[in-house]
Design a protein around this motif. Structure first.
Motif, PDB file in Angstrom:
ATOM      1  N   MET A 144       9.118  21.322   3.249  1.00 11.89           N
ATOM      2  CA  MET A 144       9.120  20.125   4.087  1.00 11.89           C
ATOM      3  C   MET A 144       9.962  19.050   3.417  1.00 11.89           C
ATOM      4  N   ASN A 145      10.850  18.439   4.176  1.00 11.68           N
ATOM      5  CA  ASN A 145      11.682  17.379   3.641  1.00 11.68           C
ATOM      6  C   ASN A 145      10.920  16.063   3.591  1.00 11.68           C
ATOM      7  N   HIS A 146      11.253  15.256   2.609  1.00 10.90           N
ATOM      8  CA  HIS A 146      10.668  13.925   2.528  1.00 10.90           C
ATOM      9  C   HIS A 146      11.295  13.057   3.607  1.00 10.90           C
ATOM     10  N   LYS A 147      10.484  12.196   4.177  1.00  8.32           N
ATOM     11  CA  LYS A 147      10.973  11.326   5.241  1.00  8.32           C
ATOM     12  C   LYS A 147      11.899  10.250   4.684  1.00  8.32           C
ATOM     13  N   ILE A 148      11.570   9.715   3.521  1.00  6.81           N
ATOM     14  CA  ILE A 148      12.418   8.702   2.886  1.00  6.81           C
ATOM     15  C   ILE A 148      12.498   8.985   1.389  1.00  6.81           C
ATOM     16  N   ASP A 149      13.465   8.345   0.743  1.00  3.88           N
ATOM     17  CA  ASP A 149      13.641   8.550  -0.696  1.00  3.88           C
ATOM     18  C   ASP A 149      12.706   7.696  -1.536  1.00  3.88           C
ATOM     19  N   LEU A 150      12.611   6.394  -1.214  1.00  4.81           N
ATOM     20  CA  LEU A 150      11.864   5.475  -2.075  1.00  4.81           C
ATOM     21  C   LEU A 150      11.033   4.498  -1.255  1.00  4.81           C
ATOM     22  N   ALA A 151       9.762   4.402  -1.597  1.00  2.00           N
ATOM     23  CA  ALA A 151       8.846   3.446  -0.976  1.00  2.00           C
ATOM     24  C   ALA A 151       8.318   2.510  -2.065  1.00  2.00           C
ATOM     25  N   CYS A 152       7.742   1.407  -1.642  1.00  2.00           N
ATOM     26  CA  CYS A 152       7.210   0.419  -2.583  1.00  2.00           C
ATOM     27  C   CYS A 152       5.835  -0.032  -2.107  1.00  2.00           C
ATOM     28  N   ILE A 153       4.865  -0.012  -3.024  1.00  2.00           N
ATOM     29  CA  ILE A 153       3.512  -0.485  -2.747  1.00  2.00           C
ATOM     30  C   ILE A 153       3.294  -1.729  -3.598  1.00  2.00           C
ATOM     31  N   ILE A 154       2.955  -2.840  -2.954  1.00  2.00           N
ATOM     32  CA  ILE A 154       2.649  -4.075  -3.678  1.00  2.00           C
ATOM     33  C   ILE A 154       1.195  -4.394  -3.377  1.00  2.00           C
ATOM     34  N   LYS A 177      -4.140   4.303  -5.688  1.00  2.00           N
ATOM     35  CA  LYS A 177      -4.242   5.715  -6.080  1.00  2.00           C
ATOM     36  C   LYS A 177      -4.410   6.613  -4.853  1.00  2.00           C
ATOM     37  N   MET A 178      -5.263   6.198  -3.928  1.00  2.00           N
ATOM     38  CA  MET A 178      -5.483   6.962  -2.704  1.00  2.00           C
ATOM     39  C   MET A 178      -4.204   7.010  -1.869  1.00  2.00           C
ATOM     40  N   LEU A 179      -3.548   5.880  -1.718  1.00  2.00           N
ATOM     41  CA  LEU A 179      -2.318   5.805  -0.945  1.00  2.00           C
ATOM     42  C   LEU A 179      -1.215   6.658  -1.579  1.00  2.00           C
ATOM     43  N   SER A 180      -1.104   6.591  -2.882  1.00  2.00           N
ATOM     44  CA  SER A 180      -0.117   7.387  -3.612  1.00  2.00           C
ATOM     45  C   SER A 180      -0.356   8.875  -3.392  1.00  2.00           C
ATOM     46  N   GLN A 203      13.151   1.928   0.992  1.00  2.00           N
ATOM     47  CA  GLN A 203      13.356   1.889   2.432  1.00  2.00           C
ATOM     48  C   GLN A 203      12.146   1.292   3.148  1.00  2.00           C
ATOM     49  N   VAL A 204      11.001   1.320   2.480  1.00  2.00           N
ATOM     50  CA  VAL A 204       9.784   0.756   3.073  1.00  2.00           C
ATOM     51  C   VAL A 204       8.964   0.060   1.984  1.00  2.00           C
ATOM     52  N   ILE A 205       8.356  -1.063   2.364  1.00  2.00           N
ATOM     53  CA  ILE A 205       7.456  -1.812   1.479  1.00  2.00           C
ATOM     54  C   ILE A 205       6.116  -1.933   2.183  1.00  2.00           C
ATOM     55  N   LEU A 206       5.040  -1.617   1.458  1.00  2.11           N
ATOM     56  CA  LEU A 206       3.676  -1.830   1.939  1.00  2.11           C
ATOM     57  C   LEU A 206       3.117  -2.993   1.114  1.00  2.11           C
ATOM     58  N   LEU A 207       2.916  -4.134   1.746  1.00  2.56           N
ATOM     59  CA  LEU A 207       2.575  -5.375   1.054  1.00  2.56           C
ATOM     60  C   LEU A 207       1.167  -5.848   1.369  1.00  2.56           C
ATOM     61  N   ASP A 208       0.356  -6.017   0.332  1.00  3.34           N
ATOM     62  CA  ASP A 208      -0.963  -6.623   0.471  1.00  3.34           C
ATOM     63  C   ASP A 208      -0.787  -8.137   0.469  1.00  3.34           C
ATOM     64  N   LEU A 209      -1.732  -8.865   1.059  1.00  2.00           N
ATOM     65  CA  LEU A 209      -1.636 -10.321   1.080  1.00  2.00           C
ATOM     66  C   LEU A 209      -2.399 -10.976  -0.057  1.00  2.00           C
ATOM     67  N   ASN A 210      -3.585 -10.454  -0.367  1.00  2.00           N
ATOM     68  CA  ASN A 210      -4.453 -11.093  -1.352  1.00  2.00           C
ATOM     69  C   ASN A 210      -4.321 -10.432  -2.713  1.00  2.00           C
ATOM     70  N   ILE A 215      -5.944   2.115   5.774  1.00  2.00           N
ATOM     71  CA  ILE A 215      -5.136   2.779   6.793  1.00  2.00           C
ATOM     72  C   ILE A 215      -5.428   4.272   6.764  1.00  2.00           C
ATOM     73  N   SER A 216      -5.394   4.859   7.921  1.00  2.00           N
ATOM     74  CA  SER A 216      -5.665   6.300   8.024  1.00  2.00           C
ATOM     75  C   SER A 216      -4.387   7.079   7.725  1.00  2.00           C
ATOM     76  N   LEU A 217      -4.548   8.350   7.528  1.00  2.00           N
ATOM     77  CA  LEU A 217      -3.398   9.218   7.298  1.00  2.00           C
ATOM     78  C   LEU A 217      -2.459   9.171   8.502  1.00  2.00           C
ATOM     79  N   GLY A 218      -3.017   9.182   9.690  1.00  4.68           N
ATOM     80  CA  GLY A 218      -2.203   9.109  10.907  1.00  4.68           C
ATOM     81  C   GLY A 218      -1.405   7.819  10.981  1.00  4.68           C
ATOM     82  N   GLU A 219      -2.042   6.705  10.610  1.00  4.84           N
ATOM     83  CA  GLU A 219      -1.346   5.418  10.615  1.00  4.84           C
ATOM     84  C   GLU A 219      -0.226   5.408   9.575  1.00  4.84           C
ATOM     85  N   LEU A 220      -0.496   5.975   8.420  1.00  2.00           N
ATOM     86  CA  LEU A 220       0.512   6.038   7.366  1.00  2.00           C
ATOM     87  C   LEU A 220       1.714   6.862   7.826  1.00  2.00           C
ATOM     88  N   GLU A 221       1.433   7.996   8.455  1.00  3.48           N
ATOM     89  CA  GLU A 221       2.524   8.838   8.972  1.00  3.48           C
ATOM     90  C   GLU A 221       3.309   8.093  10.054  1.00  3.48           C
TER      91      GLU A 221
END
Length: 135
Positions: free
Chosen positions: A1-11, A19-22, A61-68, A123-129
């Motif tokens: 299976m190919n990766h959808k993107i090369d690099l993501a960022c979790i803040i 850890k769960m998201l990773s 290519q994507v950033i997942l940003l927490d507010l608090n 977020i659920s796995l479906g939402e993440l996808e």
């Protein structure tokens, strides 16, 4: 299976959530690799340095940003990110992913043109996808 993107960022400062998201990103092969920053200040320093000496392979290519978060929260990060965004050579899809269900936070986040969408934790796995499909 190919990766959808090369690099993501979790803040996000929630170590367990990160850890769960990773793990989900790895299992579903949504990205080849990802960066993790515990607060907006660490992330902003990274982006500022990259934009001063653009290295395309190090721009996510994507950033997942927490507010608090401590030190520099997601709002402060967004305010600073807007100022340097014009230096980007490729688009970045930025999602706010927060535990806040406050309609004011949701509306405020969506007022930033840089924010693609607002998602409520956990977020659920479906939402993440779904997020990664839109990139």
């Amino acid at each position: 299976m190919n990766h959808k993107i090369d690099l993501a960022c979790i803040i996000d400062d929630d170590k367990l959530y990160v850890k769960m998201l990773s793990r989900l990103l790895d299992i579903k092969k949504l990205c080849k690799e990802f960066l993790v920053f515990e607060n907006g200040s660490e992330a902003f320093t990274y982006f500022k340095d990259i934009f001063e000496q653009p290295e395309k392979e190090k721009i996510p290519q994507v950033i997942l940003l927490d507010l608090n978060m401590p030190v520099m929260d997601g709002w402060q990060f967004l305010e600073e990110f807007v100022k340097i965004k014009s230096k980007m050579e490729r688009p970045i899809t930025l999602y706010v992913v927060s535990s806040s269900i406050n309609p004011d936070d949701i509306q405020r986040a969506k007022e930033f043109e840089e924010v693609s969408d607002y998602w409520v934790k956990p977020i659920s796995l479906g939402e993440l996808e779904e997020m990664f499909e839109k990139v």
